[in-house]
Each structure stands twice: as structure tokens, then as C-alpha cells.
Design a protein around this motif. Structure first.
Motif, PDB file in Angstrom:
ATOM      1  N   ILE A   1       0.826  -1.210   0.000  1.00 21.44           N
ATOM      2  CA  ILE A   1       0.000   0.000   0.000  1.00 21.44           C
ATOM      3  C   ILE A   1       0.860   1.261   0.000  1.00 21.44           C
ATOM      4  CG2 ILE A   1      -1.985  -1.092   1.092  1.00 21.44           C
ATOM      5  CD1 ILE A   1      -1.049   0.041   3.787  1.00 21.44           C
ATOM      6  N   LEU A   2       2.119   1.128  -0.435  1.00 21.96           N
ATOM      7  CA  LEU A   2       3.030   2.261  -0.395  1.00 21.96           C
ATOM      8  C   LEU A   2       3.607   2.580  -1.775  1.00 21.96           C
ATOM      9  CD1 LEU A   2       5.063   1.353   2.836  1.00 21.96           C
ATOM     10  CD2 LEU A   2       3.085   2.883   2.663  1.00 21.96           C
ATOM     11  N   GLN A   3       4.022   3.832  -1.945  1.00 24.75           N
ATOM     12  CA  GLN A   3       4.891   4.319  -3.024  1.00 24.75           C
ATOM     13  C   GLN A   3       4.395   4.006  -4.431  1.00 24.75           C
ATOM     14  OE1 GLN A   3       8.713   4.150  -0.035  1.00 24.75           O
ATOM     15  NE2 GLN A   3       9.036   3.392  -2.079  1.00 24.75           N
ATOM     16  N   TYR A   4       3.264   4.630  -4.752  1.00 24.18           N
ATOM     17  CA  TYR A   4       2.713   4.544  -6.099  1.00 24.18           C
ATOM     18  C   TYR A   4       3.255   5.645  -7.018  1.00 24.18           C
ATOM     19  CZ  TYR A   4      -0.930   1.520  -4.054  1.00 24.18           C
ATOM     20  OH  TYR A   4      -1.613   0.516  -3.411  1.00 24.18           O
ATOM     21  N   GLY A   5       3.929   6.670  -6.530  1.00 25.49           N
ATOM     22  CA  GLY A   5       4.152   7.932  -7.235  1.00 25.49           C
ATOM     23  C   GLY A   5       2.970   8.833  -6.841  1.00 25.49           C
TER      24      GLY A   5
ATOM     25  N   SER B   1       4.449   9.439 -13.762  1.00 24.58           N
ATOM     26  CA  SER B   1       5.511   8.907 -12.901  1.00 24.58           C
ATOM     27  C   SER B   1       4.940   7.798 -12.021  1.00 24.58           C
ATOM     28  CB  SER B   1       6.118  10.009 -12.039  1.00 24.58           C
ATOM     29  OG  SER B   1       5.146  10.578 -11.171  1.00 24.58           O
ATOM     30  N   THR B   2       5.709   6.734 -11.841  1.00 19.03           N
ATOM     31  CA  THR B   2       5.239   5.579 -11.077  1.00 19.03           C
ATOM     32  C   THR B   2       6.242   5.224  -9.980  1.00 19.03           C
ATOM     33  OG1 THR B   2       6.311   3.822 -12.361  1.00 19.03           O
ATOM     34  CG2 THR B   2       4.245   4.703 -13.222  1.00 19.03           C
ATOM     35  N   GLY B   3       5.741   4.908  -8.801  1.00 13.18           N
ATOM     36  CA  GLY B   3       6.596   4.489  -7.697  1.00 13.18           C
ATOM     37  C   GLY B   3       6.970   3.025  -7.806  1.00 13.18           C
ATOM     38  N   GLU B   4       7.999   2.620  -7.030  1.00 12.02           N
ATOM     39  CA  GLU B   4       8.474   1.229  -7.112  1.00 12.02           C
ATOM     40  C   GLU B   4       7.855   0.336  -6.045  1.00 12.02           C
ATOM     41  OE1 GLU B   4       9.417   1.672  -4.044  1.00 12.02           O
ATOM     42  OE2 GLU B   4      11.546   1.201  -4.024  1.00 12.02           O
TER      43      GLU B   4
ATOM     44  N   PHE C   1      13.593   5.093 -10.352  1.00 10.66           N
ATOM     45  CA  PHE C   1      12.985   6.023  -9.403  1.00 10.66           C
ATOM     46  C   PHE C   1      12.401   5.269  -8.215  1.00 10.66           C
ATOM     47  CE2 PHE C   1      12.596   7.862 -13.661  1.00 10.66           C
ATOM     48  CZ  PHE C   1      13.299   9.046 -13.484  1.00 10.66           C
ATOM     49  N   ARG C   2      12.418   5.937  -7.075  1.00  8.74           N
ATOM     50  CA  ARG C   2      11.862   5.347  -5.850  1.00  8.74           C
ATOM     51  C   ARG C   2      10.387   5.711  -5.711  1.00  8.74           C
ATOM     52  NH1 ARG C   2      11.155   6.616  -0.285  1.00  8.74           N
ATOM     53  NH2 ARG C   2      11.521   4.804   1.082  1.00  8.74           N
ATOM     54  N   ASN C   3      10.116   6.967  -5.461  1.00  7.07           N
ATOM     55  CA  ASN C   3       8.733   7.408  -5.280  1.00  7.07           C
ATOM     56  C   ASN C   3       8.583   8.822  -5.840  1.00  7.07           C
ATOM     57  OD1 ASN C   3       6.053   7.208  -4.486  1.00  7.07           O
ATOM     58  ND2 ASN C   3       6.444   7.901  -2.399  1.00  7.07           N
ATOM     59  N   PRO C   4       8.476   8.947  -7.158  1.00  9.21           N
ATOM     60  CA  PRO C   4       8.428  10.267  -7.794  1.00  9.21           C
ATOM     61  C   PRO C   4       7.056  10.915  -7.646  1.00  9.21           C
ATOM     62  CG  PRO C   4       8.302   8.543  -9.452  1.00  9.21           C
ATOM     63  CD  PRO C   4       8.461   7.844  -8.133  1.00  9.21           C
ATOM     64  N   GLU C   5       6.906  11.791  -6.669  1.00 15.84           N
ATOM     65  CA  GLU C   5       5.613  12.403  -6.368  1.00 15.84           C
ATOM     66  C   GLU C   5       5.447  13.792  -6.965  1.00 15.84           C
ATOM     67  OE1 GLU C   5       4.027  12.357  -2.466  1.00 15.84           O
ATOM     68  OE2 GLU C   5       4.248  10.198  -2.206  1.00 15.84           O
ATOM     69  N   GLY C   6       6.415  14.258  -7.741  1.00 11.30           N
ATOM     70  CA  GLY C   6       6.276  15.569  -8.353  1.00 11.30           C
ATOM     71  C   GLY C   6       6.883  15.603  -9.739  1.00 11.30           C
TER      72      GLY C   6
ATOM     73  N   ASP D   1      10.710  15.378  -8.811  1.00 13.87           N
ATOM     74  CA  ASP D   1      11.257  15.231  -7.463  1.00 13.87           C
ATOM     75  C   ASP D   1      11.042  13.814  -6.960  1.00 13.87           C
ATOM     76  OD1 ASP D   1       8.670  15.061  -6.439  1.00 13.87           O
ATOM     77  OD2 ASP D   1       8.821  16.802  -5.171  1.00 13.87           O
ATOM     78  N   GLU D   2      11.948  13.418  -6.077  1.00 11.73           N
ATOM     79  CA  GLU D   2      12.050  12.022  -5.636  1.00 11.73           C
ATOM     80  C   GLU D   2      11.976  11.953  -4.115  1.00 11.73           C
ATOM     81  OE1 GLU D   2      13.255   7.895  -6.652  1.00 11.73           O
ATOM     82  OE2 GLU D   2      12.770   9.628  -7.900  1.00 11.73           O
ATOM     83  N   PHE D   3      10.984  11.232  -3.622  1.00 13.44           N
ATOM     84  CA  PHE D   3      10.835  10.999  -2.187  1.00 13.44           C
ATOM     85  C   PHE D   3      11.800   9.881  -1.815  1.00 13.44           C
ATOM     86  CE2 PHE D   3       7.416  11.239   1.259  1.00 13.44           C
ATOM     87  CZ  PHE D   3       8.169  10.573   2.204  1.00 13.44           C
ATOM     88  N   GLY D   4      12.925  10.232  -1.176  1.00 15.65           N
ATOM     89  CA  GLY D   4      13.960   9.255  -0.867  1.00 15.65           C
ATOM     90  C   GLY D   4      13.709   8.496   0.421  1.00 15.65           C
TER      91      GLY D   4
END
Length: 411
Positions: free
Chosen positions: A186-190, A204-207, A257-262, A275-278
Motif C-alpha cells: 500500500i506504499l509508493q505509487y508515485g 511517474s510511477t513508484g516502485e 525512481f523510488r517514489n516520484p511524487e512531483g 522530485d524524488e521521495f527518498g
């Protein structure tokens, strides 16, 4: 009067200086406040990692000279996530639970749209970003992405539909893309949606966070941990950087990419910024180029939440594109936007970024492809800033996880 070479040189120098001072952009970028300030970050980094080049982190602090006001114009939103501006100045936004709202330009409620397909509103999932077709005034098409439940787990889905004439519902809803594989997490969709000049979509898609799946950010056969480039029908845009690779998804534009939310377009250069949520540290700003690898999880300036190294603890590697800027400790970045209005001249061309854990809006002064100044705005509000945009009136608008819409402008 005799004109000597030295006099000519002196007059040339004075004329050059005068032209520079008359140029607002040059004045902004050479002011001592921009170039000689101490960094706004004073907390010790999580690691002793060394940056790849000077100015890659902890840029000099800057301060807005105009008197800025921040006004809450709506405080009754329910976990807002995506935000965009309609041509008449109203706002279209998503709420993570699964509704779309239209707000008037002054922030007051206008319409509530509830006929959206079911979302997985758990963790970082739910109804996420939203954007309107470049030809919205003609076709009234709306695009959004969300966490969808499938038989194989949760997946990031991109859907579209037509806003009805009375604005009470979305008509002819259709899912056009799914970022496979699905995953029971349930985490890191982008994720953000942008249109290019040809009307195609960047998504953008999260991993998806799990140790058992995040390496797929490096897998060209998977759509997670990527920026994909698709048509309005969800097909790969022809001629992509991996179109001729039989082992790659042709819609992949960039990866790692890890979690690109922007994501946002730089209006001065036309470049795509992300931008990348590290993890702990390693929040990044990247300029996205086709076919490039941005490293996660092989290369990062962050560490695991446990304090351990991520992988081999590498920060630079041949073939990996470096971020133009990073934060350690994290500020937990989400939505970004470039300010491109003349209403606040000193902000024009600056990048604004919503900090979640950092609980402030970061203003980044940009020169070319470098961050040369950083300011932290509205830290006293103690909000988690989720999404930002510039309104038709030249003010900055931002939604927070606490359900507020702020108007940020000058007196």
C-alpha cells in the motif's frame, strides 16, 4: 576630448553593469542574498556521503523580499492529493478516498463528483493526481490516476473520462493504462500526470516500497519506478528511447525512481523536472532525459530507515544520472511547480516544492540546471504540503494533508 583605449574599456564596463542591473533575472541571480547566504538546513546529515559536485545539496539560504501572505481559503477538504487549475480560474482536485471536487476561484465549494471507480485508499494509495486535457475547453476530458485493486494485488491505474455539462459526474470512464506488475502493498505509487506539447501524457510511477520488488525500478520489463510516456489512449508514444529494445516496455521514458511524487515543466528551458521521495536522506530533484537511469536502488544519497546502507551504499556510478540537487536529512517532497507569473517578480522561474515530513514549502532559485538558493516558506503552519500550482491571479495555491487549501501571495 581625446578618447583613449582605457576610457573606452571603462565606459564599456559601466554600460555592461547598467544593462545587468536593468535585467531583473540577472539582478536576482547575482544578489548577495542569493549567493552568500548560509544554508537553511542546519541538522546534521544522516550519512557522511560526499556530493558529486559543489552546490548539489545545502544551497545558500535566500529570503523573499516581498511581504507574503498565506490565507486558508478552504479547510474542509478530505485528504486532498492532486490539484489543477481550470481555464476559468476554478480548481479541480482529488481526495484520496475517491472523490473529485471542483472549487471556485476563491476556494469555496462548487461541485462534488462521486462516480469515480473504487480506489484502494490505504497507506499511500487512493485517488491521486489529476489533470485536464490541453483541449479541455473543447473536449472536457479529465485524466487521473489511482491505486486499483486487482487479482494480483494493487496497481497504479490511469483513467480518463468526460466532465458532464452540469459538472456532476465523469462520463464514459475508461482505464487507459496500468503500471504493471501489481503488488500486495500500500506504499509508493508515485504519481503525477503531465501533458507534453503534443498532448501525450507523462506519468511517474513508484516502485511500491517492498524489498522484494523495488529492484524492478531497474527492470525495463516492469512499469514501476519509471516515468512512462503514453498517448491519450494509453499506448506507448512512438519513437521512445526503448522502442527498439525487445526486452523493454516501449512506453518507458526514464527509469530508476523510488517514489516520484512531483513533475513539472521548466517554462524557461522546456525541460521535464521531477522530485524524488527518498529513504532517510536522498530526496532528489532530477531533470528527466529520455533513456536515462536515475539510479534507485543501486545509487542513492539516502540510507535505509533502519540506518543501514541501501544496497552497496553507492552514490555515484558510471551510467547513472546524478540528481541536480538532494536533501539529507529528508524533507519528504511531494508536488512541485514552477512559478511563471509576473505578479511576484522575484519568484519568476523559481521551483516550489511541497514538503511533507519537512512541513514547509521549499523555494528553489534556479540558474540553468543548478539550484543556487533555497528558502523554507510557511514552516510555522506545520502542514504537510501535498500539491501546488499557480492560480490565474498569479498567487501560489497549495493543498495540505490536513484538508486545507492555501492562497499564498503578496499584500
Amino acid at each position: 576630448m581625446k578618447i583613449t583605449l582605457s576610457r573606452i574599456l571603462a565606459l564599456t564596463l559601466v554600460f555592461t553593469l547598467y544593462i545587468s542591473l536593468c535585467n531583473g533575472n540577472i539582478l536576482q541571480q547575482t544578489t548577495p542574498d542569493t549567493l552568500k547566504g548560509t544554508p537553511v538546513e542546519t541538522i546534521k546529515p544522516n550519512s557522511n556521503y560526499k556530493s558529486a559536485f559543489a552546490g548539489q545539496t545545502r544551497a545558500p539560504g535566500v529570503k523573499t523580499k516581498a511581504t507574503i501572505t498565506a490565507t486558508v481559503i478552504n479547510s474542509e477538504l478530505k485528504r486532498p492529493w492532486g490539484l489543477c487549475v481550470l481555464s476559468d480560474g476554478r480548481f479541480l482536485l482529488t481526495e484520496k478516498g475517491g472523490d473529485i471536487r471542483i472549487l471556485k476561484a476563491d476556494g469555496k465549494p462548487d461541485k462534488l463528483i462521486t462516480n469515480i471507480p473504487a480506489v484502494v485508499a490505504q497507506g499511500q494509495g487512493g485517488l491521486l493526481d489529476i489533470n485536464i486535457d490541453p483541449s479541455f475547453a473543447i473536449n472536457r476530458m479529465v485524466y487521473w490516476d489511482y491505486a486499483e485493486q486487482t487479482t494480483g494485488g494493487n496497481i497504479l491505474a490511469v483513467a480518463k473520462g468526460k466532465l458532464s455539462a452540469d459538472e456532476s459526474k465523469i462520463e464514459n470512464i475508461r482505464v487507459i493504462y496500468r503500471a504493471k506488475p501489481a503488488y500486495n502493498g500500500i506504499l509508493q505509487y508515485g504519481s503525477r500526470i503531465l501533458f507534453d506539447k503534443d498532448g501525450n501524457l507523462f506519468v511517474s510511477t513508484g516502485e511500491r516500497a517492498g524489498n522484494d520488488i523495488r529492484m524492478k525500478a531497474q527492470d525495463l520489463g516492469a512499469a514501476i519506478g519509471k516515468i512512462v510516456h503514453i498517448t491519450k489512449e494509453g499506448k506507448p508514444v512512438p519513437g521512445g528511447p526503448f522502442a527498439d529494445n525487445p526486452n523493454a516496455l516501449p512506453e518507458i521514458y526514464a527509469y530508476g525512481f523510488r517514489n516520484p511524487e512531483g513533475m513539472a515543466w521548466n517554462p524557461q528551458t522546456g525541460e521535464l523536472w521531477e522530485d524524488e521521495f527518498g529513504p532517510r536522506g536522498g530526496d532528489e530533484i532530477n531533470i528527466i532525459h529520455p533513456g536515462k537511469n536515475y539510479g534507485w536502488p543501486l545509487v542513492t544519497y539516502g540510507i535505509e530507515y533502519s540506518g543501514e546502507k541501501v544496497g552497496e551504499g553507492i552514490q555515484q556510478k558510471e551510467g547513472i544520472t546524478q540528481p541536480i540537487y538532494y536533501w539529507d536529512p529528508s524533507i519528504s517532497p511531494s508536488g512541485i511547480t514552477f512559478y511563471n507569473s509576473d505578479v511576484i517578480p522575484e519568484w519568476k522561474g523559481n521551483l516550489f516544492l511541497g514538503g511533507l515530513g519537512g512541513a514547509h514549502i521549499a523555494r528553489l532559485v534556479i540558474k540553468g540546471d543548478k539550484v543556487i538558493g533555497e528558502e523554507r516558506l510557511l514552516a510555522d503552519k506545520r502542514e504537510r504540503w501535498r500539491s501546488l500550482t499557480t492560480g490565474k491571479d498569479g498567487a501560489l495555491y497549495a493543498v495540505t494533508d490536513n484538508g486545507k487549501l492555501y492562497r499564498i501571495g503578496i499584500k
